[in-house]
Design an enzyme around this catalytic site. Structure first.
Site, PDB file in Angstrom:
ATOM      1  N   LEU A  95     -26.494 -22.217 -21.693  1.00 57.66           N
ATOM      2  CA  LEU A  95     -25.039 -22.356 -21.597  1.00 57.66           C
ATOM      3  C   LEU A  95     -24.703 -23.345 -20.492  1.00 57.66           C
ATOM      4  O   LEU A  95     -25.409 -23.439 -19.482  1.00 57.66           O
ATOM      5  CB  LEU A  95     -24.387 -21.009 -21.307  1.00 57.66           C
ATOM      6  CG  LEU A  95     -24.641 -19.890 -22.322  1.00 57.66           C
ATOM      7  CD1 LEU A  95     -23.659 -18.750 -22.103  1.00 57.66           C
ATOM      8  CD2 LEU A  95     -24.571 -20.376 -23.753  1.00 57.66           C
ATOM      9  N   GLY A 140     -29.465 -19.428 -22.739  1.00 61.56           N
ATOM     10  CA  GLY A 140     -28.813 -19.732 -24.012  1.00 61.56           C
ATOM     11  C   GLY A 140     -29.676 -20.599 -24.924  1.00 61.56           C
ATOM     12  O   GLY A 140     -29.573 -20.511 -26.153  1.00 61.56           O
ATOM     13  N   ASN A 164     -33.391 -16.042 -18.333  1.00 63.80           N
ATOM     14  CA  ASN A 164     -33.481 -16.024 -16.865  1.00 63.80           C
ATOM     15  C   ASN A 164     -32.157 -15.680 -16.192  1.00 63.80           C
ATOM     16  O   ASN A 164     -31.990 -15.888 -14.988  1.00 63.80           O
ATOM     17  CB  ASN A 164     -33.970 -17.398 -16.363  1.00 63.80           C
ATOM     18  CG  ASN A 164     -32.993 -18.516 -16.673  1.00 63.80           C
ATOM     19  OD1 ASN A 164     -32.290 -18.460 -17.668  1.00 63.80           O
ATOM     20  ND2 ASN A 164     -32.942 -19.521 -15.817  1.00 63.80           N
ATOM     21  N   GLU A 165     -31.196 -15.151 -16.945  1.00 71.45           N
ATOM     22  CA  GLU A 165     -29.846 -14.940 -16.401  1.00 71.45           C
ATOM     23  C   GLU A 165     -29.847 -14.225 -15.059  1.00 71.45           C
ATOM     24  O   GLU A 165     -29.092 -14.581 -14.153  1.00 71.45           O
ATOM     25  CB  GLU A 165     -28.978 -14.145 -17.392  1.00 71.45           C
ATOM     26  CG  GLU A 165     -28.423 -14.954 -18.549  1.00 71.45           C
ATOM     27  CD  GLU A 165     -29.405 -15.116 -19.698  1.00 71.45           C
ATOM     28  OE1 GLU A 165     -30.613 -14.793 -19.532  1.00 71.45           O
ATOM     29  OE2 GLU A 165     -28.977 -15.587 -20.771  1.00 71.45           O
TER      30      GLU A 165
HETATM   31  C1  LIG Z   1     -21.670  -7.174 -17.780  1.00 67.15           C
HETATM   32  C2  LIG Z   1     -21.954  -8.380 -18.558  1.00 67.15           C
HETATM   33  C3  LIG Z   1     -20.861  -8.802 -19.403  1.00 67.15           C
HETATM   34  C4  LIG Z   1     -20.771  -9.980 -19.985  1.00 67.15           C
HETATM   35  C5  LIG Z   1     -21.683 -11.095 -19.778  1.00 67.15           C
HETATM   36  C6  LIG Z   1     -21.409 -11.803 -18.578  1.00 67.15           C
HETATM   37  C7  LIG Z   1     -21.952 -12.850 -18.121  1.00 67.15           C
HETATM   38  C8  LIG Z   1     -22.593 -14.027 -18.350  1.00 67.15           C
HETATM   39  C9  LIG Z   1     -23.592 -14.192 -19.373  1.00 67.15           C
HETATM   40  C10 LIG Z   1     -23.938 -15.607 -19.434  1.00 67.15           C
HETATM   41  C11 LIG Z   1     -25.205 -15.865 -20.182  1.00 67.15           C
HETATM   42  C12 LIG Z   1     -25.734 -17.164 -19.699  1.00 67.15           C
HETATM   43  C13 LIG Z   1     -26.599 -17.873 -20.340  1.00 67.15           C
HETATM   44  C14 LIG Z   1     -27.076 -19.195 -19.875  1.00 67.15           C
HETATM   45  O1  LIG Z   1     -27.584 -19.926 -20.655  1.00 67.15           O
HETATM   46  S1  LIG Z   1     -26.858 -19.659 -18.237  1.00 67.15           S
HETATM   47  C15 LIG Z   1     -27.698 -21.193 -18.032  1.00 67.15           C
HETATM   48  C16 LIG Z   1     -29.111 -20.977 -17.655  1.00 67.15           C
HETATM   49  N1  LIG Z   1     -29.803 -22.231 -17.536  1.00 67.15           N
HETATM   50  C17 LIG Z   1     -30.613 -22.539 -16.547  1.00 67.15           C
HETATM   51  O2  LIG Z   1     -30.858 -21.772 -15.646  1.00 67.15           O
HETATM   52  C18 LIG Z   1     -31.213 -23.917 -16.574  1.00 67.15           C
HETATM   53  C19 LIG Z   1     -30.823 -24.723 -15.386  1.00 67.15           C
HETATM   54  N2  LIG Z   1     -31.397 -26.059 -15.472  1.00 67.15           N
HETATM   55  C20 LIG Z   1     -32.671 -26.334 -15.170  1.00 67.15           C
HETATM   56  O3  LIG Z   1     -33.463 -25.485 -14.816  1.00 67.15           O
HETATM   57  C21 LIG Z   1     -33.078 -27.766 -15.288  1.00 67.15           C
HETATM   58  O4  LIG Z   1     -31.936 -28.564 -15.337  1.00 67.15           O
HETATM   59  C22 LIG Z   1     -33.958 -28.074 -16.517  1.00 67.15           C
HETATM   60  C23 LIG Z   1     -33.329 -27.545 -17.816  1.00 67.15           C
HETATM   61  C24 LIG Z   1     -35.350 -27.453 -16.323  1.00 67.15           C
HETATM   62  C25 LIG Z   1     -34.113 -29.610 -16.669  1.00 67.15           C
HETATM   63  O5  LIG Z   1     -34.606 -30.135 -15.476  1.00 67.15           O
HETATM   64  P1  LIG Z   1     -34.461 -31.696 -15.180  1.00 67.15           P
HETATM   65  O6  LIG Z   1     -34.825 -32.471 -16.376  1.00 67.15           O
HETATM   66  O7  LIG Z   1     -35.191 -31.933 -13.900  1.00 67.15           O
HETATM   67  O8  LIG Z   1     -32.896 -31.938 -14.986  1.00 67.15           O
HETATM   68  P2  LIG Z   1     -31.998 -31.563 -13.711  1.00 67.15           P
HETATM   69  O9  LIG Z   1     -32.292 -30.203 -13.233  1.00 67.15           O
HETATM   70  O10 LIG Z   1     -32.062 -32.672 -12.735  1.00 67.15           O
HETATM   71  O11 LIG Z   1     -30.555 -31.504 -14.392  1.00 67.15           O
HETATM   72  C26 LIG Z   1     -29.856 -32.676 -14.755  1.00 67.15           C
HETATM   73  C27 LIG Z   1     -28.367 -32.434 -14.593  1.00 67.15           C
HETATM   74  O12 LIG Z   1     -27.993 -31.394 -15.503  1.00 67.15           O
HETATM   75  C28 LIG Z   1     -27.359 -30.332 -14.791  1.00 67.15           C
HETATM   76  N3  LIG Z   1     -27.666 -29.053 -15.466  1.00 67.15           N
HETATM   77  C29 LIG Z   1     -28.835 -28.490 -15.644  1.00 67.15           C
HETATM   78  N4  LIG Z   1     -28.729 -27.346 -16.341  1.00 67.15           N
HETATM   79  C30 LIG Z   1     -27.419 -27.193 -16.588  1.00 67.15           C
HETATM   80  C31 LIG Z   1     -26.673 -26.199 -17.265  1.00 67.15           C
HETATM   81  N5  LIG Z   1     -27.223 -25.118 -17.854  1.00 67.15           N
HETATM   82  N6  LIG Z   1     -25.346 -26.352 -17.335  1.00 67.15           N
HETATM   83  C32 LIG Z   1     -24.737 -27.410 -16.767  1.00 67.15           C
HETATM   84  N7  LIG Z   1     -25.394 -28.404 -16.117  1.00 67.15           N
HETATM   85  C33 LIG Z   1     -26.738 -28.274 -16.036  1.00 67.15           C
HETATM   86  C34 LIG Z   1     -27.947 -30.416 -13.391  1.00 67.15           C
HETATM   87  O13 LIG Z   1     -27.139 -29.769 -12.463  1.00 67.15           O
HETATM   88  C35 LIG Z   1     -28.016 -31.906 -13.199  1.00 67.15           C
HETATM   89  O14 LIG Z   1     -26.706 -32.347 -12.913  1.00 67.15           O
HETATM   90  P3  LIG Z   1     -26.439 -33.585 -11.912  1.00 67.15           P
HETATM   91  O15 LIG Z   1     -24.964 -33.732 -11.894  1.00 67.15           O
HETATM   92  O16 LIG Z   1     -27.005 -33.177 -10.570  1.00 67.15           O
HETATM   93  O17 LIG Z   1     -27.167 -34.739 -12.526  1.00 67.15           O
END
Ligand SMILES: CC/C=C\C/C=C\CCCC/C=C/C(=O)SCCNC(=O)CCNC(=O)[C@H](O)C(C)(C)COP(=O)(O)OP(=O)(O)OC[C@H]1O[C@@H](n2cnc3c(N)ncnc32)[C@H](O)[C@@H]1OP(=O)(O)O
Length: 289
Positions: A95, A140, A164-165
């Site tokens: 997400l 997600g 990993n939430e």
């Molecule tokens: C009681 C409960 C009731 C209801 C529910 C309530 C709550 C919430 C539920 C929500 C469920 C959530 C689900 C999700 O999916 S949360 C997202 C989880 N994702 C992650 O943890 C991944 C994070 N990202 C990474 O680990 C790395 O980016 C990745 C994918 C390994 C790639 O690495 P790399 O190629 O090195 O790229 P960068 O890390 O440098 O990232 C580039 C750029 O993208 C931005 N970014 C990364 N991931 C996200 C993301 N998920 N969303 C938005 N943006 C993201 C990152 O910050 C960099 O941005 P920049 O501006 O610095 O270039």
């Protein structure tokens, strides 16, 4: 009914976006964030996620993806879809954190409805869904893969998959959890969800998160050959079986969809949760520097 109505809303949202469809000899169509290679004669389409830099599931991405999926669903010639990333290395970062951080309640509600819609559409799809996981796939991203009928992951120990939430200070909602439990079993899910574990391909295979691990350069050919096996099964019997296996779990979300949206909005709006997301976003930034 609820699904159809939500689908119409998304289609309207899609036309508001005003993306021009690109048609290339009727075999390829694309919007900005999803590329579809459609082989109508074979009945198979490859849907490539292309939302740089990391295929996060932003509201715009979800809208475009659902429109593309609906086009395929509405064409009875298509029986199978292979989901993959246009950017090998990252299948999907899950997400979009920016949709859940610093926005207002109306935005959170709109976003969450679209996330629910993605899951319901994929999970209940009549088509055969094969996931070619050619990169990392947390949260997600993993959920999208879990909706598929068969998952093939590239054998690269740098790639991980899982929910990993809890590491972000947020909670996988009950339908993420149910989908995961039904895939890996209760004890494994309980352990992995609490710790927010991400698994490299070999471990993901052992736990049943993915069905096969193959060398990176064979992910797509493997997906095609698995698809051919599934296509050999008569549609009506496969579809009825799929529906029998999945309907109850999907109905569980459908019947409490509005309450789930309200839960999400109140949870994500909490100061403590916003603070956790802020910390996580900072960590992602620092990783670069
Ligand atoms: C009681 C409960 C009731 C209801 C529910 C309530 C709550 C919430 C539920 C929500 C469920 C959530 C689900 C999700 O999916 S949360 C997202 C989880 N994702 C992650 O943890 C991944 C994070 N990202 C990474 O680990 C790395 O980016 C990745 C994918 C390994 C790639 O690495 P790399 O190629 O090195 O790229 P960068 O890390 O440098 O990232 C580039 C750029 O993208 C931005 N970014 C990364 N991931 C996200 C993301 N998920 N969303 C938005 N943006 C993201 C990152 O910050 C960099 O941005 P920049 O501006 O610095 O270039």
């Amino acid at each position: 009914m609820a699904l159809a109505a939500a689908g119409r809303v998304l289609l309207q949202a899609g036309s508001r976006l005003g993306r021009r469809e690109v048609v290339d000899g009727a075999r390829r169509f694309a919007n900005k964030r999803v590329e579809v290679e459609a082989d109508e004669a074979a009945g198979i389409a490859v849907m490539k996620l292309k939302n740089p830099p990391v295929n996060s599931l932003s509201l715009e991405f979800l809208t475009e993806f659902l429109i593309s999926l609906e086009k395929l669903e509405n064409n009875k010639n298509f029986r199978g879809v292979i989901l993959t990333s246009e950017r090998p290395g990252v299948f999907s970062a899950g997400l979009d954190l920016m949709e859940m951080y610093g926005r207002n309640p109306a935005h959170y509600a709109e976003y969450w409805r679209a996330v629910q819609e993605l899951w319901l559409r994929l999970y209940l799809s009549n088509m055969i869904l094969v996931c070619a996981i050619n990169g990392t796939s947390p949260a997600g991203g993993c959920l999208m893969a879990l909706t598929c009928d068969h998952r093939i992951m590239a054998d690269n120990p740098k790639y991980t998959i899982g929910l990993n939430e809890s590491q972000l200070g947020i909670v996988a909602p009950f339908w993420f959890k149910d989908n995961f439990v039904n895939t890996v079993g209760y004890r494994t899910a309980e352990h992995a969800l609490q710790l927010g574990l991400l698994f490299p391909p070999a471990e993901a295979l052992k736990l049943g998160i993915v069905d096969e691990v193959v060398p990176e350069d064979q992910v797509h050919s493997k997906a095609q050959s698995v698809m051919a096996q599934w296509m050999a099964i008569p549609d009506h019997s496969r579809q009825l079986t799929k529906n029998m296996m999945r309907k109850a779990m999907a109905d569980n979300l459908i019947k409490q969809r509005e309450a789930d949206i309200q839960n999400f909005v109140s949870f994500i709006s909490r100061d403590s949760i916003q603070k956790s997301l802020h910390t996580y976003l900072e960590k992602l930034k620092q990783k670069k520097g």
